[in-house]
Design an enzyme around this catalytic site. Structure first.
Site, PDB file in Angstrom:
ATOM      1  N   ASP A  72       0.397   4.987   1.817  1.00 38.37           N
ATOM      2  CA  ASP A  72      -0.376   5.469   2.956  1.00 38.37           C
ATOM      3  C   ASP A  72      -1.441   6.481   2.528  1.00 38.37           C
ATOM      4  O   ASP A  72      -1.194   7.356   1.691  1.00 38.37           O
ATOM      5  CB  ASP A  72       0.547   6.143   3.982  1.00 38.37           C
TER       6      ASP A  72
ATOM      7  N   HIS B 128       0.822  -1.205   0.000  1.00 41.21           N
ATOM      8  CA  HIS B 128       0.000   0.000   0.000  1.00 41.21           C
ATOM      9  C   HIS B 128       0.858   1.258   0.000  1.00 41.21           C
ATOM     10  O   HIS B 128       2.012   1.253   0.432  1.00 41.21           O
ATOM     11  CB  HIS B 128      -0.930   0.034   1.217  1.00 41.21           C
TER      12      HIS B 128
ATOM     13  N   HIS C 154       4.749   0.101   0.311  1.00 41.06           N
ATOM     14  CA  HIS C 154       5.479  -0.655   1.326  1.00 41.06           C
ATOM     15  C   HIS C 154       4.613  -1.772   1.894  1.00 41.06           C
ATOM     16  O   HIS C 154       3.388  -1.797   1.734  1.00 41.06           O
ATOM     17  CB  HIS C 154       6.004   0.263   2.428  1.00 41.06           C
TER      18      HIS C 154
ATOM     19  N   ARG D 230       5.985   6.330  14.346  1.00 38.79           N
ATOM     20  CA  ARG D 230       5.722   6.732  12.966  1.00 38.79           C
ATOM     21  C   ARG D 230       5.228   8.167  12.903  1.00 38.79           C
ATOM     22  O   ARG D 230       4.352   8.568  13.670  1.00 38.79           O
ATOM     23  CB  ARG D 230       4.667   5.813  12.354  1.00 38.79           C
TER      24      ARG D 230
END
Length: 314
Positions: free
Chosen positions: A139, A137, A287, A302
Site C-alpha cells: 500500500d 502491491h 497482498h 480498512r
C-alpha cells in the site's frame, strides 16, 4: 541481463526462473530467535507467513502485554488473522490507534464515493463498484512514508470467493541467488500513483494532487529496523522503474522480481468470514485481493497506519 534461481532442473531460455523441488526460506532474520506466546494461541497458516491468533478480542482496552506480543507476532509472521471479532467501527479504530497514527488516504474521495476525509474506509464492491485490487502491491509506496500496516475487517462477504493473498517479501529476498541480491542491494526505484489511482480520477483532480504527491524514490531492498531483515520493496501497481540502470535491465529485473514474488511457496491465502480481521505489516509483505465474486457484494472496513521513510541496505 538474465538471472536465474538455483534449481533441480536446469533453467531454459524460455524460463530462466525454472525452479523445481523444495523452495524453503527462513521465517526470521539471522540472529532473531522465536519465542513462545503466552497471551494468546498462535496457529501458523503457512511456513513463513500468516498466522491465526485466538484468545484475543481486538478493542482499545487490550493490555499492553498482549499488544507487545502481537507486535512480535506481526514481525515474525507478517500477517495476522483474527476470527469472530464482533467489534464496532469505533473499536476497530481504537485498536489500530494503539499501533500508531492513522492514515488518511488522499484518493478515496475520488475512488470511494462518500469516503473522503475518514480514517476508516468502507470498501464496498458489487456489480456497480467492482473490485479492482487484484494486483500484487504494497500500500501507498508512492508516498515518501508508505503505510506501516493495515487492519482490514470483513463486514459482508460473498458466499464464495473474495479471498485475499499475501506474499512474504523477506523470504522472497532470501531465496534469490547471491549474485542477484548483491546486484539489487544498492539500487533505488521510482514509485508513482498516476497510472493506478490516477486512471480512475478526473483529470483536474490528478493535476491538483500531482504537486502534493510527486514520484518518489525508495530502495529496491528495504531493511526493517526492528529486525534487520532485508525485504524486496518493488511492486507491480506502483513501481515505475529501477533507477541507475538501462531501461532494458530495469524491465528485466522487475519482471523477474515480480514473478518471483508470485511463487506459491511464498504466499498465504485467507478465506474470509464475517467479523474476520487481518492485520499485515505493509513493509514486509505484498497482498492481492481476488476479484472472483462479481456480481456478489463484498464489504470491508480498512484502516491503515502511517509508516516511515524506507531504509536501504546502504
Amino acid at each position: 541481463m538474465t538471472y536465474a534461481l538455483p534449481s533441480t532442473a536446469a533453467p531454459t531460455a524460455t524460463d530462466p526462473l525454472a525452479c523445481f523441488g523444495p523452495i524453503v526460506a527462513p521465517r526470521l532474520a539471522p540472529g532473531v530467535d522465536s519465542a513462545p506466546y503466552g497471551r494468546f494461541t498462535l496457529t501458523p497458516h503457512a511456513p513463513t507467513i500468516g498466522a491465526e491468533i485466538s484468545g484475543v478480542r481486538l478493542s482499545g482496552d487490550l493490555p499492553d502485554e498482549v499488544l507487545s506480543e502481537l507486535r512480535r507476532a506481526l514481525l515474525e509472521w507478517k500477517v495476522l488473522f483474527f476470527r469472530d471479532q464482533d467489534i464496532t467501527r469505533a473499536e476497530h479504530r481504537e485498536f489500530a490507534q494503539r499501533w500508531g497514527e492513522l492514515e488518511q488516504h488522499p484518493f478515496f474521495e475520488y475512488t470511494q464515493p462518500g469516503q473522503s476525509d475518514v480514517d476508516v474506509a468502507t470498501l464496498a464492491k458489487d456489480a456497480t463498484a467492482v473490485g479492482a485490487e487484484n494486483i500484487w502491491h504494497n500500500d501507498v509506496t508512492w508516498h515518501e512514508h508508505p503505510s506501516f500496516a493495515a487492519v482490514l475487517r470483513a463486514v459482508e462477504i460473498p458466499a464464495v470467493g473474495g479471498d485475499t493473498l499475501w506474499a512474504d517479501a523477506g523470504a522472497a529476498y532470501d531465496l534469490l541467488p547471491a549474485d542477484l541480491r548483491e546486484r539489487i542491494d544498492g539500487l533505488e526505484a521510482e514509485h508513482d500513483w498516476v497510472k493506478s489511482f490516477g486512471s480512475g480520477m478526473p483529470a483536474d483532480a490528478v493535476e491538483m494532487l500531482r504537486p502534493q504527491f510527486p514520484p518518489v524514490r525508495h530502495p529496491v531492498v528495504r531493511v526493517i529496523p526492528e529486525t534487520g531483515r532485508r525485504v524486496l520493496f518493488v511492486n507491480v501497481a506502483f513501481t515505475q522503474r529501477i533507477l541507475g540502470v538501462t531501461e532494458e535491465e530495469s524491465n528485466a529485473l522487475l519482471r523477474l522480481l515480480y514473478r518471483h514474488m508470485m511463487r506459491a511457496e511464498l504466499q498465504v491465502r485467507l478465506r474470509w468470514q464475517k467479523d474476520t480481521i487481518a492485520m499485515w505489516d505493509n513493509r514486509t509483505c505484498q497482498h492481492y485481493a481476488s476479484s472472483d465474486y462479481f456480481p456478489a457484494r463484498r464489504v470491508m472496513d480498512r484502516i491503515s497506519i502511517v509508516g516511515d521513510a524506507p531504509i536501504g541496505v546502504n
